[in-house]
Each structure stands twice: as C-alpha cells, then as structure tokens.
Scaffold this motif. Sequence first.
Motif, short mmCIF file in Angstrom:
data_model
loop_
_atom_site.label_atom_id
_atom_site.label_comp_id
_atom_site.label_asym_id
_atom_site.label_seq_id
_atom_site.Cartn_x
_atom_site.Cartn_y
_atom_site.Cartn_z
N ALA A 18 40.35 43.89 93.34
CA ALA A 18 41.05 42.78 92.67
C ALA A 18 42.42 42.53 93.31
O ALA A 18 43.18 41.69 92.83
CB ALA A 18 41.22 43.08 91.19
N ASN A 19 42.74 43.27 94.39
CA ASN A 19 43.98 43.14 95.14
C ASN A 19 45.20 43.59 94.34
O ASN A 19 46.31 43.12 94.56
CB ASN A 19 44.20 41.73 95.68
CG ASN A 19 45.29 41.70 96.74
OD1 ASN A 19 45.46 42.66 97.50
ND2 ASN A 19 46.03 40.62 96.79
N ILE A 20 44.99 44.51 93.38
CA ILE A 20 46.14 45.13 92.72
C ILE A 20 46.13 46.62 93.07
O ILE A 20 45.10 47.18 93.42
CB ILE A 20 46.13 44.93 91.18
CG1 ILE A 20 44.88 45.53 90.54
CG2 ILE A 20 46.27 43.46 90.83
CD1 ILE A 20 44.91 45.50 89.02
N VAL A 21 47.30 47.23 92.99
CA VAL A 21 47.40 48.63 93.37
C VAL A 21 46.52 49.47 92.46
O VAL A 21 46.60 49.38 91.23
CB VAL A 21 48.86 49.13 93.32
CG1 VAL A 21 48.93 50.62 93.62
CG2 VAL A 21 49.72 48.34 94.31
N ILE A 68 53.72 45.64 85.01
CA ILE A 68 53.53 44.51 85.91
C ILE A 68 52.74 45.00 87.13
O ILE A 68 53.16 45.97 87.77
CB ILE A 68 54.89 43.92 86.38
CG1 ILE A 68 55.72 43.47 85.19
CG2 ILE A 68 54.67 42.78 87.36
CD1 ILE A 68 57.16 43.11 85.57
N PRO A 69 51.64 44.35 87.49
CA PRO A 69 50.88 44.80 88.67
C PRO A 69 51.57 44.40 89.98
O PRO A 69 52.38 43.47 90.01
CB PRO A 69 49.55 44.08 88.52
CG PRO A 69 49.86 42.85 87.75
CD PRO A 69 50.99 43.22 86.82
N SER A 70 51.22 45.12 91.02
CA SER A 70 51.67 44.78 92.37
C SER A 70 50.44 44.55 93.24
O SER A 70 49.38 45.13 92.99
CB SER A 70 52.51 45.91 92.97
OG SER A 70 53.72 46.05 92.26
N ILE A 76 58.26 46.92 96.42
CA ILE A 76 58.70 47.52 95.16
C ILE A 76 59.83 48.50 95.47
O ILE A 76 59.96 48.97 96.60
CB ILE A 76 57.56 48.24 94.42
CG1 ILE A 76 56.95 49.36 95.29
CG2 ILE A 76 56.49 47.24 93.97
CD1 ILE A 76 55.92 50.23 94.59
N THR A 77 60.63 48.78 94.47
CA THR A 77 61.66 49.81 94.58
C THR A 77 61.30 50.91 93.60
O THR A 77 61.06 50.64 92.42
CB THR A 77 63.06 49.24 94.26
OG1 THR A 77 63.36 48.20 95.19
CG2 THR A 77 64.12 50.33 94.34
N ALA A 103 58.41 47.42 86.43
CA ALA A 103 56.96 47.30 86.56
C ALA A 103 56.23 48.53 86.04
O ALA A 103 55.13 48.42 85.48
CB ALA A 103 56.58 47.05 88.02
N ILE A 104 56.82 49.72 86.23
CA ILE A 104 56.17 50.98 85.84
C ILE A 104 57.25 51.98 85.45
O ILE A 104 58.30 52.03 86.08
CB ILE A 104 55.35 51.58 87.00
CG1 ILE A 104 54.28 50.62 87.49
CG2 ILE A 104 54.71 52.92 86.59
CD1 ILE A 104 53.64 51.04 88.79
#
Length: 139
Positions: A18-21, A68-70, A76-77, A103-104
């Motif tokens: 799905a192109n998310i991490v 939030i997905p990446s 990302i930081t 995001a996480i």
Amino acid sequence: MFVHRRDVQIQWGDCDPANIVYYPRYFAMFDDSTSIMFEAACFSKQDIINNYGLVGIPMVDTRAKFYIPSTHGDWITIETRVESIKRSSFEVTHKVFKGEALAIEAFETRVLVGRDPNDPSKLKSAPFPQEIIDRFMKG
C-alpha cells in the motif's frame, strides 16, 4: 535530558504494497536511533563493550502509537531520548515527526547486560556506569 534527532528518508524497501511504512521497519529505525543516540553521547557500542565489560543493551519491552503514515520518499525526523534510568534498565522514547506533525510515539525498556561472573556462558543485568547516567540525565 539528552535528546538526539536524526532525519531519515523512507526507502522503497521500508514500505508495504500500500506504499506505507511496514510497522516493523519503524522498530528497526528505533533500534538504530538508540544506538546512534549512545554514539552521539560519546558512548559507542564498542566503547560500552570495551570500557565497561558490557555485552549490549537489549530491548525487553516496546510499544508504539501510530498517528500519521509515511510513504516512500517522505522525510521524517526521529527524536530519541532517555526518559529515566534505574539500576540496570532505562526507558527510551522515540517521537517521529513529519514536518511539524507528530506521526509516531514509541516507548522502549532496555537493559544493560554483561557476562554473568559465575557462569560466563550466561548474561546478567549490569549496573549503569555513573558517567553514562550523568551524560543522559544532564544533557
């Protein structure tokens, strides 16, 4: 408190169809971030092994909250910090930001371990060296 930040670009191999991490990839990033934080504080894994007779800092508990997905190509930081230190264990938090957005949030408990002096084939928790405590708790 000592805080380390690093920027990471999401690679193709980090993503699912799905192109998310794919979430286990984040835990590999967090493991790297903990090691990199120790290096940034002037305590590389080799220093810890050679100077303090330790074997490593294994993770004994972990969890994360994903907001939030990446996706492939995102930057990302990862902000990593030691939250608390006990005799031989310590709590680490990782906050992942996409831009300014959180995001996480991830949480780890790790333990310093060395060889058991009574049976070198076994591992045993080891007390934190004071200079490492001082560095992480004072920043």
